[in-house]
Design a protein around this motif. Structure first.
Motif, mmCIF file in Angstrom:
data_model
loop_
_atom_site.group_PDB
_atom_site.id
_atom_site.type_symbol
_atom_site.label_atom_id
_atom_site.label_comp_id
_atom_site.label_asym_id
_atom_site.label_seq_id
_atom_site.Cartn_x
_atom_site.Cartn_y
_atom_site.Cartn_z
ATOM 1 N N MET A 175 11.628 18.188 -10.180
ATOM 2 C CA MET A 175 10.456 18.291 -11.039
ATOM 3 C C MET A 175 9.797 16.939 -11.226
ATOM 4 S SD MET A 175 10.336 19.180 -15.123
ATOM 5 C CE MET A 175 11.050 17.573 -15.549
ATOM 6 N N ASN A 176 10.611 15.904 -11.396
ATOM 7 C CA ASN A 176 10.071 14.568 -11.596
ATOM 8 C C ASN A 176 9.512 13.975 -10.308
ATOM 9 O OD1 ASN A 176 10.505 13.614 -14.505
ATOM 10 N ND2 ASN A 176 12.469 14.567 -14.023
ATOM 11 N N ASP A 177 10.156 14.276 -9.170
ATOM 12 C CA ASP A 177 9.588 13.850 -7.887
ATOM 13 C C ASP A 177 8.194 14.438 -7.715
ATOM 14 O OD1 ASP A 177 11.873 12.431 -7.033
ATOM 15 O OD2 ASP A 177 12.808 14.264 -6.311
ATOM 16 N N LYS A 178 8.079 15.724 -7.978
ATOM 17 C CA LYS A 178 6.789 16.400 -7.837
ATOM 18 C C LYS A 178 5.752 15.804 -8.790
ATOM 19 C CE LYS A 178 4.479 20.827 -8.400
ATOM 20 N NZ LYS A 178 4.566 22.183 -8.970
ATOM 21 N N ARG A 179 6.173 15.510 -10.002
ATOM 22 C CA ARG A 179 5.252 14.922 -10.992
ATOM 23 C C ARG A 179 4.704 13.585 -10.513
ATOM 24 N NH1 ARG A 179 6.372 11.040 -14.248
ATOM 25 N NH2 ARG A 179 8.634 11.324 -14.030
ATOM 26 N N VAL A 180 5.575 12.723 -9.990
ATOM 27 C CA VAL A 180 5.127 11.412 -9.538
ATOM 28 C C VAL A 180 4.239 11.550 -8.300
ATOM 29 C CG1 VAL A 180 5.828 9.117 -8.765
ATOM 30 C CG2 VAL A 180 7.167 10.296 -10.522
ATOM 31 N N LEU A 181 4.584 12.447 -7.397
ATOM 32 C CA LEU A 181 3.753 12.672 -6.216
ATOM 33 C C LEU A 181 2.360 13.157 -6.612
ATOM 34 C CD1 LEU A 181 6.363 14.364 -3.856
ATOM 35 C CD2 LEU A 181 5.254 12.152 -3.479
ATOM 36 N N THR A 182 2.308 14.010 -7.610
ATOM 37 C CA THR A 182 1.009 14.489 -8.107
ATOM 38 C C THR A 182 0.196 13.341 -8.686
ATOM 39 O OG1 THR A 182 1.935 16.679 -8.567
ATOM 40 C CG2 THR A 182 -0.120 16.096 -9.689
ATOM 41 N N ASP A 183 0.880 12.451 -9.413
ATOM 42 C CA ASP A 183 0.193 11.270 -9.956
ATOM 43 C C ASP A 183 -0.352 10.393 -8.826
ATOM 44 O OD1 ASP A 183 0.663 12.039 -12.545
ATOM 45 O OD2 ASP A 183 2.375 10.698 -12.854
ATOM 46 N N ILE A 184 0.415 10.247 -7.764
ATOM 47 C CA ILE A 184 -0.051 9.448 -6.626
ATOM 48 C C ILE A 184 -1.289 10.084 -6.015
ATOM 49 C CG2 ILE A 184 0.530 8.657 -4.296
ATOM 50 C CD1 ILE A 184 3.471 8.496 -5.255
ATOM 51 N N ALA A 185 -1.234 11.396 -5.781
ATOM 52 C CA ALA A 185 -2.362 12.100 -5.173
ATOM 53 C C ALA A 185 -3.614 12.017 -6.033
ATOM 54 C CB ALA A 185 -1.988 13.559 -4.933
ATOM 55 N N ASP A 186 -3.427 11.960 -7.353
ATOM 56 C CA ASP A 186 -4.554 11.913 -8.288
ATOM 57 C C ASP A 186 -4.975 10.490 -8.637
ATOM 58 O OD1 ASP A 186 -4.539 14.655 -8.313
ATOM 59 O OD2 ASP A 186 -3.443 14.828 -10.203
ATOM 60 N N ASP B 33 0.812 -1.214 0.000
ATOM 61 C CA ASP B 33 0.000 0.000 0.000
ATOM 62 C C ASP B 33 0.848 1.268 0.000
ATOM 63 O OD1 ASP B 33 -2.349 -1.496 0.059
ATOM 64 O OD2 ASP B 33 -2.353 -1.584 2.253
ATOM 65 N N VAL B 34 2.157 1.110 0.110
ATOM 66 C CA VAL B 34 3.063 2.256 0.099
ATOM 67 C C VAL B 34 3.620 2.436 -1.315
ATOM 68 C CG1 VAL B 34 5.168 3.258 1.078
ATOM 69 C CG2 VAL B 34 3.683 1.822 2.500
ATOM 70 N N LYS B 35 3.700 3.688 -1.760
ATOM 71 C CA LYS B 35 4.309 3.986 -3.051
ATOM 72 C C LYS B 35 5.755 4.422 -2.811
ATOM 73 C CE LYS B 35 0.418 3.419 -5.331
ATOM 74 N NZ LYS B 35 -0.466 3.025 -4.188
ATOM 75 N N PHE B 36 6.646 3.951 -3.670
ATOM 76 C CA PHE B 36 8.062 4.287 -3.547
ATOM 77 C C PHE B 36 8.518 5.037 -4.797
ATOM 78 C CE2 PHE B 36 7.322 0.669 -0.847
ATOM 79 C CZ PHE B 36 8.100 0.902 0.275
ATOM 80 N N ILE B 37 9.258 6.106 -4.585
ATOM 81 C CA ILE B 37 9.921 6.819 -5.678
ATOM 82 C C ILE B 37 11.418 6.592 -5.492
ATOM 83 C CG2 ILE B 37 10.343 9.040 -6.787
ATOM 84 C CD1 ILE B 37 7.665 10.003 -5.659
ATOM 85 N N LEU B 38 12.039 5.982 -6.473
ATOM 86 C CA LEU B 38 13.452 5.620 -6.397
ATOM 87 C C LEU B 38 14.215 6.467 -7.414
ATOM 88 C CD1 LEU B 38 15.606 3.740 -5.194
ATOM 89 C CD2 LEU B 38 14.956 2.019 -6.891
ATOM 90 N N VAL B 39 15.131 7.292 -6.920
ATOM 91 C CA VAL B 39 15.792 8.290 -7.752
ATOM 92 C C VAL B 39 17.238 7.906 -8.053
ATOM 93 C CG1 VAL B 39 16.389 10.731 -7.986
ATOM 94 C CG2 VAL B 39 14.334 10.067 -6.711
ATOM 95 N N ASP B 40 17.586 7.961 -9.324
ATOM 96 C CA ASP B 40 18.955 7.776 -9.805
ATOM 97 C C ASP B 40 19.387 6.325 -9.909
ATOM 98 O OD1 ASP B 40 20.839 9.564 -10.889
ATOM 99 O OD2 ASP B 40 22.227 9.227 -9.243
ATOM 100 N N THR B 41 18.445 5.413 -9.800
ATOM 101 C CA THR B 41 18.764 3.994 -9.960
ATOM 102 C C THR B 41 17.481 3.228 -10.219
ATOM 103 O OG1 THR B 41 19.903 2.095 -8.950
ATOM 104 C CG2 THR B 41 18.509 3.436 -7.513
#
Length: 368
Positions: A289-300, A107-115
């Motif tokens: 910018m990409n972190d924010k984009r993915v977070l927005t997708d999660i919220a929506d 149930d947790v979403k993960f954003i993994l940056v640079d790998t």
């Protein structure tokens, strides 16, 4: 019956239109070994997360630092906090081993940056609740190389890296590709200086040359490497070495007529030196910018898991030309923009760790 059906339809549509997390997202951003105020890589990600929070009342952000930099400890740190958050943003290659944590916390979403995620054997993996992003560092290095070649007065330039991990080698090769491209197309005569005593050895055991500090946190040795390159006559140095790079900045500030090119984020503030500034420009890996984009997708409710490789074509690789934040000439900006357009169009593909090409023979070296 029709009224009941209509009411049900309206209710269903209203549910679709409402954000999935109406009360906001509870977000953790975890970094290692630096914290979120490192002035570069980690801070750029943090700024994107904070921007999302500021635009989404009710959301919260907790910054967590894992200080060791050890991949096993990084995964353990994520495991310890994952269940307490809606989203965990993991910043850096050290967190690649989180697939099991993601599986245990569906149930947790993960954003993994640079790998990208990796399995227990080190192979690339994917998970439905991990959005993983790599960036085309070679493209950022390419822009930095062109900027250096167009700006040097001594005709000697260099790139300083932290450790010869694939991302850093890609920055190195991209920079060298950019210098070679400028020499071929823009009439520059820049020499790339590499000091054998600081050459790097990549993850395959290959000597990749370059100038490697051997750490992302050793400012003292960063200064030593910077001073050595300045003694060799380098007057423009691209610094892609995390916090170690601050040592190179110091070496430039203590010299005369030496400029540095920042990396990952706009580092103009780090270049301040009294009434002057040593930053020529910064190569941008647009992570926030990409972190924010993915977070927005999660919220929506539009989150998409998977592994994504981001570059200039999506605006994820660029350089600083904002007035007051660089010291490039207008002619240089025009030429860098021309090369950037070719990157976006896929007509230039600089050498990288995995490209199979080298900085003097990369795809598109003759494109203009």
């Amino acid at each position: 019956m029709r009224k009941l059906f209509a009411l049900a339809l309206i209710l269903s549509l209203s549910l679709i239109a409402c954000p999935v997390f109406a009360d906001g997202l509870k977000i953790a951003i975890i970094t290692s070994p630096n914290d979120v105020h490192d002035g570069g890589f980690c801070e750029d990600n943090y700024n994107g997360v904070v921007q999302f929070k500021n635009e989404n009342p009710g959301s919260s952000v907790t910054a967590i630092q894992e200080k060791s930099g050890d991949p096993a400890e990084c995964v353990r740190a994520v495991e310890n906090i994952a269940a307490d958050y809606d989203v965990v943003v993991c910043v850096g290659f050290q967190f690649s081993g989180i697939p099991d944590v993601a599986e245990d916390n569906p149930d947790v979403k993960f954003i993994l940056v640079d790998t990208w995620p990796s399995d227990e054997n080190g192979n690339d993996a994917e998970a439905v609740n991990i959005n993983a992003m790599k960036f085309k560092e070679e493209e950022g290095g390419f822009l930095a190389g062109i900027a250096a070649a167009l700006s040097t007065k001594s005709n000697k330039v260099a790139v300083v890296n932290g450790i010869a991990f694939p991302t850093n080698v890609s920055y190195q090769y991209g920079f060298m590709s950019g210098v070679n491209y400028a020499n071929r197309h823009y009439g520059t005569k820049a020499e790339i200086v590499e000091l054998p005593s600081y050459s790097g050895t990549d993850v395959t055991g290959k000597n990749v040359g370059g100038n490697y500090i051997g750490s992302f946190t050793d400012q003292a040795n960063g200064k030593v490497v910077g001073q050595a390159l300045i003694r060799e006559g380098c007057d423009v140095i691209f610094v892609a070495s995390g916090a170690s790079g601050m040592g190179v900045f110091t070496a430039a500030k203590e010299s005369k007529g030496v400029y540095v090119i920042g990396c990952d984020a706009d580092q103009y503030n780090d270049g301040r030196n009294g009434d002057s500034n040593v930053i020529l420009t910064s190569a941008l890996k647009v992570m926030g910018m990409n972190d924010k984009r993915v977070l927005t997708d999660i919220a929506d409710g539009k989150f998409k898991g998977g592994n994504f490789h981001l570059g200039a074509e999506s605006g994820s690789i660029s350089y600083v030309k904002t007035p007051g934040r660089h010291q490039l000439t207008e002619e240089a900006i025009k030429k860098i923009d021309s090369a950037l357009a070719l990157l976006k169009a896929g007509k230039i593909k600089p050498a990288s760790f995995s490209s199979g090409t080298m900085p003097d023979k990369f795809e598109g070296i003759d494109a203009e």
